[in-house]
Write a protein that holds these residues in place. Structure first.
Motif, short mmCIF file in Angstrom:
data_model
loop_
_atom_site.label_atom_id
_atom_site.label_comp_id
_atom_site.label_asym_id
_atom_site.label_seq_id
_atom_site.Cartn_x
_atom_site.Cartn_y
_atom_site.Cartn_z
N GLN A 216 4.86 6.68 -1.48
CA GLN A 216 3.51 5.92 -1.75
C GLN A 216 3.52 4.63 -1.45
O GLN A 216 2.66 3.99 -0.82
CB GLN A 216 2.90 6.43 -3.18
CG GLN A 216 1.56 5.53 -3.65
CD GLN A 216 1.39 5.70 -5.10
OE1 GLN A 216 2.05 6.04 -5.98
NE2 GLN A 216 0.03 5.19 -5.42
N ALA A 217 4.67 3.90 -1.95
CA ALA A 217 4.89 2.52 -1.59
C ALA A 217 4.84 2.05 0.08
O ALA A 217 4.41 1.39 0.66
CB ALA A 217 6.12 2.01 -2.25
N LEU A 218 5.60 3.22 0.57
CA LEU A 218 5.78 3.19 1.90
C LEU A 218 4.35 3.28 2.83
O LEU A 218 4.13 2.33 3.71
CB LEU A 218 6.64 3.96 2.51
CG LEU A 218 8.21 3.88 2.13
CD1 LEU A 218 8.84 5.23 2.72
CD2 LEU A 218 8.76 2.49 3.03
N LYS A 223 0.23 0.00 5.58
CA LYS A 223 -0.91 -0.63 5.88
C LYS A 223 -1.37 -1.93 5.76
O LYS A 223 -2.40 -2.45 6.36
CB LYS A 223 -2.28 0.50 5.05
CG LYS A 223 -2.15 1.88 5.21
CD LYS A 223 -3.16 2.42 4.58
CE LYS A 223 -2.96 2.58 3.03
NZ LYS A 223 -3.92 3.25 2.30
N TYR A 224 -0.65 -2.64 5.14
CA TYR A 224 -0.64 -3.93 4.64
C TYR A 224 -0.71 -4.70 5.91
O TYR A 224 0.07 -4.64 6.76
CB TYR A 224 0.32 -4.23 3.77
CG TYR A 224 0.42 -5.76 2.99
CD1 TYR A 224 -0.75 -6.10 2.43
CD2 TYR A 224 1.21 -6.60 3.46
CE1 TYR A 224 -0.75 -7.48 1.83
CE2 TYR A 224 1.12 -8.12 2.91
CZ TYR A 224 0.00 -8.41 2.08
OH TYR A 224 -0.09 -9.67 1.54
N PRO A 225 -1.66 -5.76 6.01
CA PRO A 225 -1.51 -6.38 7.29
C PRO A 225 -0.81 -7.79 7.34
O PRO A 225 -0.48 -8.24 8.63
CB PRO A 225 -2.93 -7.18 7.08
CG PRO A 225 -3.43 -7.15 5.80
CD PRO A 225 -2.84 -6.04 4.93
N TYR A 226 0.18 -8.15 6.29
CA TYR A 226 1.16 -8.91 6.55
C TYR A 226 0.82 -10.37 7.24
O TYR A 226 1.10 -10.75 8.30
CB TYR A 226 2.29 -8.58 7.26
CG TYR A 226 2.96 -7.44 6.59
CD1 TYR A 226 3.75 -7.58 5.62
CD2 TYR A 226 2.76 -5.96 6.89
CE1 TYR A 226 4.48 -6.69 4.82
CE2 TYR A 226 3.48 -5.03 6.21
CZ TYR A 226 4.23 -5.11 5.21
OH TYR A 226 4.54 -4.15 4.52
N HIS A 250 9.47 -0.93 -11.83
CA HIS A 250 8.30 -1.04 -11.40
C HIS A 250 8.36 -0.72 -9.94
O HIS A 250 9.23 -0.78 -9.03
CB HIS A 250 8.10 -2.77 -11.21
CG HIS A 250 7.89 -3.26 -12.67
ND1 HIS A 250 8.15 -2.50 -13.90
CD2 HIS A 250 7.26 -4.38 -12.98
CE1 HIS A 250 7.89 -3.13 -14.88
NE2 HIS A 250 7.42 -4.52 -14.26
N ASP A 251 7.23 0.08 -9.47
CA ASP A 251 7.01 0.29 -8.03
C ASP A 251 6.24 -0.81 -7.24
O ASP A 251 5.30 -1.37 -7.85
CB ASP A 251 6.36 1.68 -8.04
CG ASP A 251 6.31 2.21 -6.41
OD1 ASP A 251 6.01 3.47 -6.37
OD2 ASP A 251 6.54 1.48 -5.72
N LEU A 252 6.94 -1.32 -5.90
CA LEU A 252 6.33 -2.42 -5.52
C LEU A 252 4.92 -2.08 -5.20
O LEU A 252 4.34 -3.05 -4.91
CB LEU A 252 7.25 -2.71 -4.35
CG LEU A 252 7.10 -4.23 -3.82
CD1 LEU A 252 7.53 -5.21 -4.78
CD2 LEU A 252 7.75 -4.38 -2.60
N VAL A 253 4.51 -1.02 -5.07
CA VAL A 253 3.10 -0.79 -4.65
C VAL A 253 2.05 -1.36 -5.59
O VAL A 253 0.91 -1.87 -4.98
CB VAL A 253 2.72 0.73 -4.48
CG1 VAL A 253 2.92 1.34 -5.91
CG2 VAL A 253 1.52 1.02 -3.72
N CYS A 254 2.40 -1.55 -6.73
CA CYS A 254 1.47 -2.33 -7.61
C CYS A 254 1.35 -3.76 -7.29
O CYS A 254 0.45 -4.32 -7.92
CB CYS A 254 2.05 -2.02 -9.23
SG CYS A 254 3.43 -3.06 -9.48
#
Length: 256
Positions: A216-218, A223-226, A250-254
């Motif tokens: 999920q995090a990947l 998708k993140y625009p950076y 903590h999952d970094l996706v949050c």
């Protein structure tokens, strides 16, 4: 991560996207020349790494690699930093100072944020490119130096030339060879490749075995625009590695 074509790597720059592969393939040829190079690209795309990789692959590698941020100092201090000064040439000049051009003799002078160089110093830089001679503040005596110039900017210099804030003649002298670094969001699977590289790197430094990101995090990270490009991705990997190293779940996706 998913399998893909072999990753290319040089001077800390890695990737398998077409844009990065083309840049890395031509770097050895560029290194053989003494022509000025202009590196463009958004903040955090790796311009500093490319500049140093060119220097290290050149016949100047045994000479100094001197970096100057043209936007970090006010005009008077920047002029002294670049060209040097003589003792007593202005208040506070208690000793002679050679300047970065002379310090870079037989090596490479890397001028980052060249778009922030004030117009009067643009004239002095143009004069140096014409005659390879440096004139310190407070003297008419010139010093010949053998320096290759690499410049970099995140600004659009063509627009600045049109507005009169950057000299056209200097632009043409610097833009002998142009290298444009693609934004991270344009590099596809390089995002996952770089994430894996940074997590492995920082895990090794912490002497910890760190698992990769959750699926999920990947998906979110891909998708993140950076807006901060590779520098921002590196900081994400640092945060994740330290969290996992300290057994925080903590999952970094949050965070995204």
């Amino acid at each position: 991560h998913e399998e893909g074509p072999p990753a290319f790597g040089l001077g800390g720059i890695i990737g398998r996207s077409q844009g990065i592969k083309k840049i890395l393939q031509i770097l050895p040829t560029l290194a053989e020349s003494d022509s000025s190079i202009l590196i463009t690209g958004e903040t955090g795309t790796g311009k500093d790494l490319i500049a140093e990789a060119i220097h290290q692959a050149s016949n100047r590698a045994k000479g100094p690699f001197i970096k100057v941020n043209c936007g970090a100092l006010p005009e008077t201090l920047l002029e002294s930093e670049l060209f040097g000064h003589t003792k007593g040439s202005f208040t506070g000049a208690v000793n002679d100072k050679p300047g970065r051009f002379r310090m870079a003799n037989n090596g490479t002078l890397y001028l980052t944020e060249i778009g922030d160089l004030p117009l009067p110093l643009q004239v002095k830089l143009l004069t140096f490119l014409d005659d390879k001679t440096v004139y310190p503040i407070g003297t008419t005596r010139g010093y010949s130096v053998d320096v290759r110039i690499i410049a970099a900017t995140h600004r659009n210099l063509e627009e600045m030339v049109a507005k009169g804030t950057f000299r056209k003649d200097l632009f043409y002298r610097l833009n002998v060879v142009r290298l444009h670094l693609p934004a991270l969001r344009e590099r596809g699977e390089d995002i996952l490749l770089l994430l894996d590289h940074f997590v492995r790197l920082f895990s090794h430094k912490l002497d910890k075995t760190i698992e990769g990101f959750s699926p999920q995090a990947l998906r979110e990270l891909k998708k993140y625009p950076y807006p901060g490009n590779v520098r921002e991705l590196r900081n994400i990997a640092v945060s994740y590695t330290h969290l996992r190293a300290h057994e925080t779940r903590h999952d970094l996706v949050c965070r995204l």
